[in-house]
Scaffold this active site. Structure first.
Site, PDB file in Angstrom:
ATOM      1  CB  THR A 147      47.105  26.103  54.917  1.00  0.00           C
ATOM      2  OG1 THR A 147      48.033  25.832  53.860  1.00  0.00           O
ATOM      3  CG2 THR A 147      47.328  25.087  56.029  1.00  0.00           C
ATOM      4  CB  SER A 149      45.803  31.782  49.091  1.00  0.00           C
ATOM      5  OG  SER A 149      44.465  32.232  48.923  1.00  0.00           O
ATOM      6  CB  ILE A 188      40.038  40.583  45.090  1.00  0.00           C
ATOM      7  CG1 ILE A 188      39.970  39.055  45.161  1.00  0.00           C
ATOM      8  CG2 ILE A 188      40.044  41.167  46.511  1.00  0.00           C
ATOM      9  CD1 ILE A 188      41.154  38.404  45.850  1.00  0.00           C
ATOM     10  CG  LEU A 190      37.516  45.273  39.093  1.00  0.00           C
ATOM     11  CD1 LEU A 190      37.144  44.775  37.710  1.00  0.00           C
ATOM     12  CD2 LEU A 190      37.715  46.792  39.072  1.00  0.00           C
ATOM     13  CD  GLU A 207      45.831  45.366  36.203  1.00  0.00           C
ATOM     14  OE1 GLU A 207      46.881  44.767  35.892  1.00  0.00           O
ATOM     15  OE2 GLU A 207      45.155  45.085  37.218  1.00  0.00           O
ATOM     16  CB  ALA A 325      35.505  28.996  47.841  1.00  0.00           C
ATOM     17  CG  HIS A 326      33.558  27.146  42.952  1.00  0.00           C
ATOM     18  ND1 HIS A 326      33.573  28.503  43.164  1.00  0.00           N
ATOM     19  CD2 HIS A 326      33.889  26.966  41.648  1.00  0.00           C
ATOM     20  CE1 HIS A 326      33.878  29.121  42.043  1.00  0.00           C
ATOM     21  NE2 HIS A 326      34.091  28.207  41.110  1.00  0.00           N
ATOM     22  CG  HIS A 449       8.728  33.743  27.321  1.00  0.00           C
ATOM     23  ND1 HIS A 449       9.685  34.640  26.895  1.00  0.00           N
ATOM     24  CD2 HIS A 449       7.514  34.376  27.202  1.00  0.00           C
ATOM     25  CE1 HIS A 449       9.088  35.752  26.512  1.00  0.00           C
ATOM     26  NE2 HIS A 449       7.780  35.628  26.686  1.00  0.00           N
TER      27      HIS A 449
END
Length: 471
Positions: A147, A149, A188, A190, A207, A325-326, A449
């Site tokens: 579920t 966050s 998030i 930034l 901050e 997510a990954h 290169h």
């Protein structure tokens, strides 16, 4: 009689839909429950997170390039105007196409989507309440909790959806804020403030900690701070927000510095981005005895994602680890394959993270601070993008690649990239770390290169051999 499945997945985000698809590919009968009212699959990531934010970041970067960088390439443009409505519609179209793509994959592989709010019942039954109040029960041999966050809300600064907002509402500001105040200097805050800064907003970041990007490598975070200040960001570090007052169309945020100085900052929008917490509301964890930490909300699992209740599993943001997510997707695949009798694994030491500001930040493995804390003898290789031909040709010379390697074995401990397309460059380093490779392994790979990837090779060469070839 209730519908019966081998697996019922609760949550249609990156972890949930990936687990559902992989389990179906392996021959299991699968249902996936999603509660979004518009019946959109994809979770926070596709609907109000990763995808729409990246769409806006790319659009706003194009605007920034057009207004400030093209002239240096000898390209003269006339009057440039922002069409925010079109930009937001494009973002929504990207989201729609990708969420629709998940639905297509469900149909292709035979996953049954069930729309409504899920609640665990005893005996591995899942009660689903549809938007119209109708209830149904799914019988499950196994249940996967995925579920995700939700944004953390400060008790003294409640979201109102307009003036004091979470990341969800910050995707749809219209018009562009005159002065956006951001509470929280993490990725998030930034990323989203970068969007609105490029489009014309003044941005002030407050901050609590003494630096931004607290979990990033310290050297990288310090350089990011300098670059963002150069871009026009204003920072108040070591500063505690104490409240916010909305009056008319303005918001006044009060704060206190570490030395006791009181601040009062006025803007027209406030983005609160102080983190996320697992979403478990209404799941019925207590009803069935699933153990979780009441303070953090994290669900307790073993090495195979099994909760304290046999047959009920959890992955992604619900459990320990980075809220990425990954990471959730990888756990979903491994869970499904384990359920089908395979023996996969997740290598948590080789999960990359990316911050999509510009220049981008990408990392994998240990930070230099963590290496020191562990008492590991190490070597560092660092190479600036300004020393590469491709970066000069692109006019994108800020940043560097930093490789940390074990001094005795040369095994790569961590890689940190601040620079153009760092999000793509980090993949090579993830692969090397997945196979327990060395800095020499990276250095001896032939890098085309001129490319940005040469900076990765040169940083690795410096960590291994002590000297790069081109600096």
């Amino acid at each position: 009689m209730a519908d019966s499945y081998d697996l019922v997945v609760i949550g249609g985000g990156p972890g949930g839909y990936t687990a559902a698809i992989r389990a179906a590919q392996l021959g299991l009968k699968v249902a996936c429950v999603e509660k979004r009212p518009n019946k959109a699959l994809g979770g926070v990531c596709l609907n109000v997170g990763c995808i729409p934010s990246k769409a806006l970041l790319d659009s706003s970067e194009m605007y920034e390039v057009t207004t400030h960088k093209l002239a240096r390439h000898g390209i003269k443009v006339g009057s440039v105007a922002l069409d925010l409505d079109t930009m937001l519609k494009r973002k929504d179209k990207v989201v729609s196409e990708l969420t629709g793509g998940v639905g297509f994959l469900f149909k292709k592989y035979g996953v049954t989507p069930v729309f409504g709010s899920a609640k665990l019942l005893t005996g591995k039954q899942v009660e689903v309440t549809a938007a119209d109040g109708a209830k149904g029960v799914l019988e499950a041999k196994n249940v996967l909790l995925a579920t995700g966050s939700e944004s953390t809300e400060l008790p003294f600064m409640k979201f109102d959806g307009k003036y004091i907002v979470s990341s969800t509402e910050a995707l749809n500001f219209n018009p562009v804020p005159k002065h956006l105040i951001v509470v929280g200097g993490g990725y998030i805050g930034l990323e989203l403030s970068s969007v609105w800064k490029r489009l014309g907003a003044k941005v002030t970041v407050i901050e609590f900690l003494p630096r931004i990007l607290a979990i990033s490598d310290g050297e990288v975070a310090n350089e990011v701070h300098k670059l963002l200040v150069k871009q026009g960001f204003e920072f108040h570090l070591d500063t505690k927000v104490t409240g916010a007052t909305v009056k008319g169309d303005s918001v006044t945020v009060t704060a206190q510095t570490k030395d006791g100085k009181e601040l009062s900052i006025q803007g027209d929008r406030v983005l609160v981005a102080v983190g996320r917490r697992p979403y478990t509301a209404g799941l019925g964890l207590d009803n069935v005895g699933v153990k979780y930490d009441p303070k953090s909300g994290r669900v307790e699992v073993d090495g195979h994602f099994q909760t304290s209740v046999p047959g009920i599993f959890a992955i992604g943001d619900l459990i320990t680890g980075p809220m990425l997510a990954h990471k959730a997707s990888e756990e979903g695949v491994v869970f499904a394959e384990t359920l089908a009798g395979m023996k996969p694994h997740v290598n948590y030491d080789a999960i990359p993270s990316v911050i999509y500001i510009w220049p981008e930040v990408a990392s994998v493995g240990l930070t230099e601070e963590q290496v020191k804390e562990k008492g590991i003898e190490y070597r560092t290789g660092k190479f600036k993008f300004s020393a590469t031909g491709r970066a000069k040709a692109m006019d994108e010379q800020d940043g560097f690649v930093k490789v940390l390697a074990d001094a005795k074995t040369d095994r790569v401990l961590g890689v940190h990239i601040l620079g153009p397309r760092a999000s793509d460059l980090i993949a090579e380093c993830v692969t090397i770390m997945e196979y327990k490779g060395s800095a020499e392994d990276i250095a001896r790979c032939t890098h085309a290169h001129p490319t940005l990837s040469e900076a990765v090779g040169e940083a690795a060469r410096m960590a291994w051999a002590g000297k790069p070839l081109n600096s």
